[in-house]
Write an enzyme that holds these catalytic residues in place. Structure first.
Site, mmCIF file in Angstrom:
data_model
loop_
_atom_site.group_PDB
_atom_site.id
_atom_site.type_symbol
_atom_site.label_atom_id
_atom_site.label_comp_id
_atom_site.label_asym_id
_atom_site.label_seq_id
_atom_site.Cartn_x
_atom_site.Cartn_y
_atom_site.Cartn_z
ATOM 1 N N LYS A 142 -65.521 -1.983 80.005
ATOM 2 C CA LYS A 142 -65.893 -0.761 81.144
ATOM 3 C C LYS A 142 -67.488 -1.094 81.124
ATOM 4 C CE LYS A 142 -65.298 3.297 84.095
ATOM 5 N NZ LYS A 142 -64.489 4.757 83.813
ATOM 6 N N SER A 179 -59.221 7.575 85.856
ATOM 7 C CA SER A 179 -59.945 6.181 85.805
ATOM 8 C C SER A 179 -59.500 5.184 84.931
ATOM 9 C CB SER A 179 -61.849 6.640 85.976
ATOM 10 O OG SER A 179 -62.374 7.203 87.015
ATOM 11 N N SER A 196 -62.396 4.638 88.184
ATOM 12 C CA SER A 196 -63.217 3.981 88.260
ATOM 13 C C SER A 196 -62.696 2.655 87.168
ATOM 14 C CB SER A 196 -64.359 4.565 88.094
ATOM 15 O OG SER A 196 -64.571 4.651 86.722
#
EC number: 3.5.1.4
Lengths: 558, 558
Positions: free
Chosen positions: A137, A236, A212
């Site tokens: 990420k 997330s 996310s």
């Protein structure tokens, strides 16, 4: 490769440069010009790689992380072959789903060559992740890359040091090969930002990949990476894992290093974001946590606790067939999960029961958890978010935050910390109270990840409910997603219109709120077919070994 | 027993009631009317108990905690005998030093009788602390007592539940028999408040007992208790331990439960106060930590980490004579310790070297630690302190806090949290960099507790320097005091007046600040004679086993 654009350029110029640069450095043979990103295409794109990859690339990219490293160790494949195969598949995934932010092919290739040379010359692997490609990420700092955390502000700034986690993974032999898209500031359950826009779900591109850590979800859903690093503040890691049918672990804070990762609201310690792995098997998650814990991260990240991998805790639940005691929270009393999720929960319960494990009723006050979590997320009155978007001039996406809210004073914030402590202590005692006649409380509890299967693009606002995921964050508990099945429009019929009966005429709890009703009404069997169904197990704080062991046990039952 | 006064009474009435009630319930035979509290008496009162106690009481009260529990287990003494002996001696200590806030003799006596009956009837001890009297700083909530944390506000409020730590100690068989005095809000290195006033040092009543856990220091210094519970935010366990020549442990946060203890600035998590033991031997500290850690406090206190006592970490440094690598910071570059403390440091270094252990130069940036600590302590602009004193109307003692300072905003406070992380990470890498050719870094470092031996009443303001203690708090490191010797006016001469040479004419660093000069000038051999000299060892975070093991090793050398 980074964009090379000046940080004094306008936000549009920076965003345009970023979009253009994502695949820079990736060999041209891996880039298929005919593929295009779509958000309105309802057909699955999962099969497209099989038409574009070589046989060898296909056989590599269907492997999970543990079998990738085993294949390299057995010299079935070189690190370069593995890297190329996943880079090719990831480039396809990105063209179709808009899931990546930066490939670092040049550096990754050089690392792979060095690893191959080392193995050839010494006969030794550098570590337990020798040659494993890992996607991260875009919060992980890596020397020579840009890190955005979903903000335009990061475009054009080149990292000069690695995050502690990146350093540990590299030392263990992993090759970080791509950085993935995420929601602005990691603060929204849909992957959307002004950096490169949003990301689609490979099972149905008209659906959200979640967030996310949605770039990871989409990429892994396409098998464009064998292992991803996400982060989880309210779900997330788990929401994208659920929406793409992946195994994803939300560890407790202090187990996986977060130091030198970029985050929003940095320094807010009421409820903290944690880094964790997402992958295609619970064994892969185990490999990740075992490797990181045994690298002694506490010698480099001051927030990590001195907890090496505790084999005993793991073996207690994986070896010898000990009867497990599983708490069951199918419904929290506030939002009823959609019909296919109820089916998935039932399937797991049936399998556990049939295998002789004990199911124990369990309910934790998710309304309270959610209230604390919301206060923690909004306590600065959007101050950090606003100053970050102001630095680049990027437009406000007007998502979750309430911009008119006054920031908490310190004393208000300290009172919130104490309320959080009290809530955590209450739940610990509730957990202790589940003890049976031998004094054994529940091992973990089983619960949905989200009440919704997966929202269509744009629907997230209507079905947003963090109760099932966020409770683990509020409690700092360890949680792991368990992919169970897929929506079957013939089995998973919509509930009766009265809201009080399911399609089979069984009584169900009537909606207790508009949100509860909206989530139920949002389910449409005819358009949800084929989407993944995922549940989660939740263990107490810092019980990663137990949770991962039980995840493996459940996988064997499914 | 609690005061029974209404919380609507004036602060003077409440304070007067508290002063009057301290010894309530204690048998009259233990209260010696002829003794009186003094703050200007320079003679040691340490010998007074030997004139007032029976032979048996004397032989019990010279024992340390480990030998107390061993004696009870061997049936040399009953729990009641032990409780009575320590209650008698503690009552004497209180009359002389004003060190206690509340005896709970009635309840404690009933508990002792139950323990004796249990042992008599079953032949079994209830736990590893069976019958051990424990004194606790007045932050520990105990059903039926008052808890003030040094504020008048607590007088007249009766606790309805036990702190988690109190509960654990009771279950292990301990008898909490008295609550001890502390500085207002635990925020000052001298024990003073509006509750009952201040507390004197038993080695010389014109000197301070230190603080904030100064009641414990004074009581234990008089052997009025075999084990005390203090708390440490900037040195509050270690300063009183140093001033009374005790062994005191400042554990890292998350090892010893703090949940449901009363504190000031509750919810401030930048730097956290920790509870820890004070006693007469390192073996007693080990008994305490071993017992608490093995009771699984993490099942009841959400801030405790799942770390049972790690015997292996302890044995590595206590068994087999492994060579230790000891960092040495005799001087931090900012404040030079007074001559007798330099002598004590040298003595320990000589003994370690003679025993074959390695001394490694070490210096940590204590100025930076102190700056972070000061900002953490003052970040609310005294908001919490002021609202607490306002509730009772007690007068402002105008100590450390700056009342005109604006409270931090949340964003400022988050930035402070990040700076603290960076500092902690820097020191971890500095520690890693001490590794020798085998990769072994220093085990602990040796350093003074305070640059001053001990201040006279009222002098604390002039010699206040938290650098040596507060650094461990800022880093959340584990620290243990090591009593070494006593001031000898013939050996410990004052430095030369030029400030650049010691009494023997050896060069010493010239004073670098007014504080540095003031602390040196404050030392007077002629009035400091007989005061304890204590140093400390500091280990990394959550290394209690190693630190306690090395403390035992050093004790054997001394």
């Amino acid at each position: 490769m980074p964009t090379n654009i000046s940080t004094t350029a306008t936000w549009n110029e920076r965003s345009a440069a970023k979009k253009k640069s994502v695949l820079n450095g990736v060999p041209a043979k891996f880039i298929h010009g005919s593929l295009e990103f779509r958000v309105d295409d309802i057909t699955a794109v999962l099969d497209i790689p099989s038409k574009l990859l070589t046989e060898e690339e296909l056989s590599i990219t269907v492997l999970d992380a543990t079998t990738v490293v085993a294949a390299i160790a057995k010299k079935n494949y070189s690190c370069v072959q593995v890297l190329d195969a996943f880079t090719h598949r990831a480039a396809i995934a990105h063209k179709l789903l808009n899931c990546c932010l930066e490939f670092r092919y040049g550096d990754a290739r050089a690392e792979a060559e060095r690893l191959d040379a080392h193995y050839r010359e010494t006969g030794k692997l550098v570590g337990p992740l020798h040659g494993l490609p890992i996607s991260v990420k875009d919060q992980c700092r890596i020397v020579g890359t840009e890190t955005t955390c979903g903000f335009v502000d990061g475009i054009g700034r080149v990292d000069t040091e690695d995050s502690v986690l990146v350093d540990i993974l590299k030392r263990a032999g992993a090759i970080i090969f791509v950085k993935t898209n995420l929601s602005i500031g990691c603060f929204w359950g849909e992957t959307i930002n002004n950096v490169i826009g949003h990301t689609s779900n490979p099972f149905n591109r008209s659906f959200s990949c979640g967030g996310s850590s949605g770039g990871e979800g989409a990429l892994l859903g396409m098998h464009g990476s064998p292992m991803g690093v996400g982060s989880d503040l309210g779900g997330s890691i788990r929401s994208p894992s659920a929406y793409q049918g992946l195994w994803g672990l939300r560890p407790s804070t202090g187990r996986i290093p977060y130091y030198k990762m970029l985050n929003s609201m940095e320094g807010n310690e009421i409820v903290e974001s944690v880094a964790g792995p997402m992958s295609h098997s619970p064994e892969s998650l185990e490999l990740f946590v075992r490797t990181v814990a045994d690298s002694q991260p506490w010698l480099h990240d001051p927030k990590c606790h001195p907890l090496p991998w505790r084999e005993h805790e793991f073996r207690t639940v994986t070896m010898g067939g000990r009867k497990l005691r599983i708490g069951l929270m199918s419904w929290d009393g506030y939002v009823l999960p959609q019909p296919p999720i109820r089916r998935a929960m039932n399937e797991v319960v049936e399998k556990l029961t049939a295998a002789g494990h004990e199911i124990v009723p369990w309910r934790v006050d998710q309304k309270k958890a959610l209230s604390l979590l919301t206060r923690a997320f909004t306590c600065d009155g959007r101050g950090d978010h606003d100053r970050t978007i102001a630095r680049s001039g990027e437009p406000d996406l007007n998502l979750f935050f309430r911009s008119s809210q006054r920031p908490d004073t310190l004393l208000e914030n300290w009172a919130l910390a104490m309320e959080r402590n009290d809530f955590r202590a209450e739940v610990l005692e509730q957990w202790n109270a589940t003890a049976d006649e031998n004094g054994a409380p529940i091992d973990v509890y089983l619960t949905p990840v989200n009440p919704s299967v997966c929202p269509k693009h744009g629907d997230y606002k209507r079905v947003r409910y963090l109760g099932y995921t966020g409770t683990a964050n509020c409690l700092d508990f360890t949680a792991c997603t368990i992919p169970v099945s897929f929506v079957d429009p013939e089995k998973d019929l919509a509930d009766a219109e009265d809201g009080a009966h399911d399609a089979q005429g069984n009584k169900i709890p009537s909606p207790v709120s508009d949100l509860d009703r909206a989530i139920r009404n949002n389910y449409r069997p005819e358009i949800y077919g084929g989407l993944p169904l995922t549940v989660q197990i939740v263990g107490r704080r810092l019980e990663e070994e137990k949770v991962l062991g039980i995840a493996q046990t459940i996988r064997q039952l499914l």
